[in-house]
Scaffold this motif. Structure first.
Motif, short mmCIF file in Angstrom:
data_model
loop_
_atom_site.label_atom_id
_atom_site.label_comp_id
_atom_site.label_asym_id
_atom_site.label_seq_id
_atom_site.Cartn_x
_atom_site.Cartn_y
_atom_site.Cartn_z
N LYS A 25 0.81 -1.22 0.00
CA LYS A 25 0.00 0.00 0.00
C LYS A 25 0.84 1.27 0.00
N ALA A 26 1.88 1.29 0.83
CA ALA A 26 2.74 2.48 0.92
C ALA A 26 3.40 2.78 -0.42
N VAL A 27 3.81 1.73 -1.13
CA VAL A 27 4.45 1.91 -2.43
C VAL A 27 3.46 2.47 -3.44
N LEU A 28 2.24 1.95 -3.44
CA LEU A 28 1.20 2.44 -4.36
C LEU A 28 0.88 3.91 -4.08
N VAL A 29 0.84 4.27 -2.79
CA VAL A 29 0.57 5.67 -2.42
C VAL A 29 1.68 6.58 -2.94
N LYS A 30 2.93 6.18 -2.75
CA LYS A 30 4.06 6.99 -3.21
C LYS A 30 4.06 7.14 -4.73
N HIS A 39 -3.39 13.78 -0.55
CA HIS A 39 -3.63 12.61 0.31
C HIS A 39 -5.11 12.34 0.54
N LEU A 40 -5.92 13.39 0.62
CA LEU A 40 -7.35 13.22 0.91
C LEU A 40 -8.07 12.54 -0.26
N THR A 41 -7.76 12.97 -1.47
CA THR A 41 -8.38 12.36 -2.65
C THR A 41 -7.97 10.91 -2.79
N LEU A 42 -6.70 10.64 -2.55
CA LEU A 42 -6.20 9.28 -2.70
C LEU A 42 -6.84 8.34 -1.67
N LEU A 43 -6.98 8.83 -0.45
CA LEU A 43 -7.63 8.03 0.59
C LEU A 43 -9.09 7.78 0.25
N LEU A 44 -9.75 8.79 -0.31
CA LEU A 44 -11.15 8.64 -0.73
C LEU A 44 -11.28 7.53 -1.77
N PHE A 45 -10.40 7.54 -2.78
CA PHE A 45 -10.46 6.53 -3.82
C PHE A 45 -10.27 5.13 -3.23
N ARG A 46 -9.31 5.02 -2.33
CA ARG A 46 -9.05 3.70 -1.73
C ARG A 46 -10.28 3.17 -1.01
#
Length: 298
Positions: A25-30, A39-46
């Motif tokens: 997960k950390a690698v995908l986020v980076k 970060h907020l948009t990415l967390l929403l998508f997840r």
């Protein structure tokens, strides 16, 4: 003739794959951050992409002991899931904007030490001398991993480390406080409720801050969001539950040390992250300290 795979062997396979997928997960986020997404948009998508599956699980069958559950139990679920999934995930995604994926996983890995300390502070559970020594060793290991990070001058790495520390702390707080609820609901039901509550929280947060402008990102961001939801959230949650059922929680905890190692390896190949000899030593110290704490706790 095909022989049935023993439960212990399948549990080991599930544990390894589950831990590695969670660590990815950390690698995908980076990788996603390279596309200028916040970060907020990415967390929403997840959360949103994983939500339909958890809704299906949550409402497909009743909790294990539904007759013993009252509305206060559901309120406690909301409270602990707000802390343990929404806040923990939010701090985690924020912290990953500032530090390496490998360092993030090392800090998150120390949450069992926090569980022991919080249990001592809140429930007055005793801590052995070995656990105290192991906790001290663990935090010395964390300091070692940060000792010679290049961007330490501008404070960004320190900020990232603090945010990830709060992520681990909020998750540990949830574990300490909600343990009595899991037997009532069952692991899968409880996990599903967690994701639903967390998704509602992040949707409300996102709508208040940004509205709903979700179609302005490169297609790669959506693909990465789906990958995080399926391969680093949904599938490993099932695998870990299956592994714990077959191996037991104490045995499964021994596989947790694969998390930092697999993240560092994945980050090396996909993010070109380099880790120093001192950081490797720090990581090994952290793994040793946490493993000792977990074994003593078990």
């Amino acid at each position: 003739m095909i022989q049935k795979i023993p439960a212990a062997n399948s549990g080991i396979v599930f544990a390894i794959i589950g831990v590695v997928l969670f660590s990815a997960k950390a690698v995908l986020v980076k990788v996603a951050y390279t596309y200028k997404v916040d970060h907020l948009t990415l967390l929403l998508f997840r959360m949103v992409f994983a939500l339909p599956f958890y809704l299906l699980i949550a409402f497909s069958k009743k909790p294990l002991h539904s007759k013993e559950i009252n509305y206060k139990d559901y309120l406690w679920v909301v409270f602990f899931r707000f802390i343990g999934y929404y806040l923990a995930s939010l701090f985690d995604f924020m912290g990953l904007q500032h530090i390496k994926a490998g360092l993030e996983r090392i800090i998150l890995f120390i949450y069992p030490t926090m569980v022991v300390v919080l249990s001592w502070l809140i429930f007055k559970k005793s801590i052995s001398k070995i656990q105290i020594i192991a906790i001290i060793i663990t935090y010395l290991g964390v300091i070692l991993t940060f000792w010679n990070e290049e961007p330490m001058k501008d404070g960004s790495v320190i900020l990232g480390g603090i945010l990830i520390f709060f992520s681990a702390l909020t998750y540990a707080s949830y574990l300490v406080g909600s343990g009595w609820l899991i037997p009532k609901f069952g692991v899968m039901q409880f996990t599903s409720y967690a994701m639903i509550v967390s998704t509602v929280c992040i949707v409300l947060h996102y709508s208040m801050v940004k509205g709903f402008q979700l179609s302005t990102y490169p297609k790669e961001v959506y693909y990465l969001g789906i990958a995080m939801a399926i391969f680093s959230t949904l599938i490993p949650s099932f695998l870990v539950s299956a592994a714990i059922k077959r191996l037991g929680a104490s045995t499964f905890s021994l596989f947790g040390s694969l998390g930092p190692v697999s993240t560092i390896i994945l980050a090396f190949f996909f993010l070109d992250e380099r880790i120093t000899i001192l950081q490797i030593i720090g990581m090994l110290v952290v793994i040793g300290g946490v493993t000792l704490v977990s074994r003593q706790k078990a």
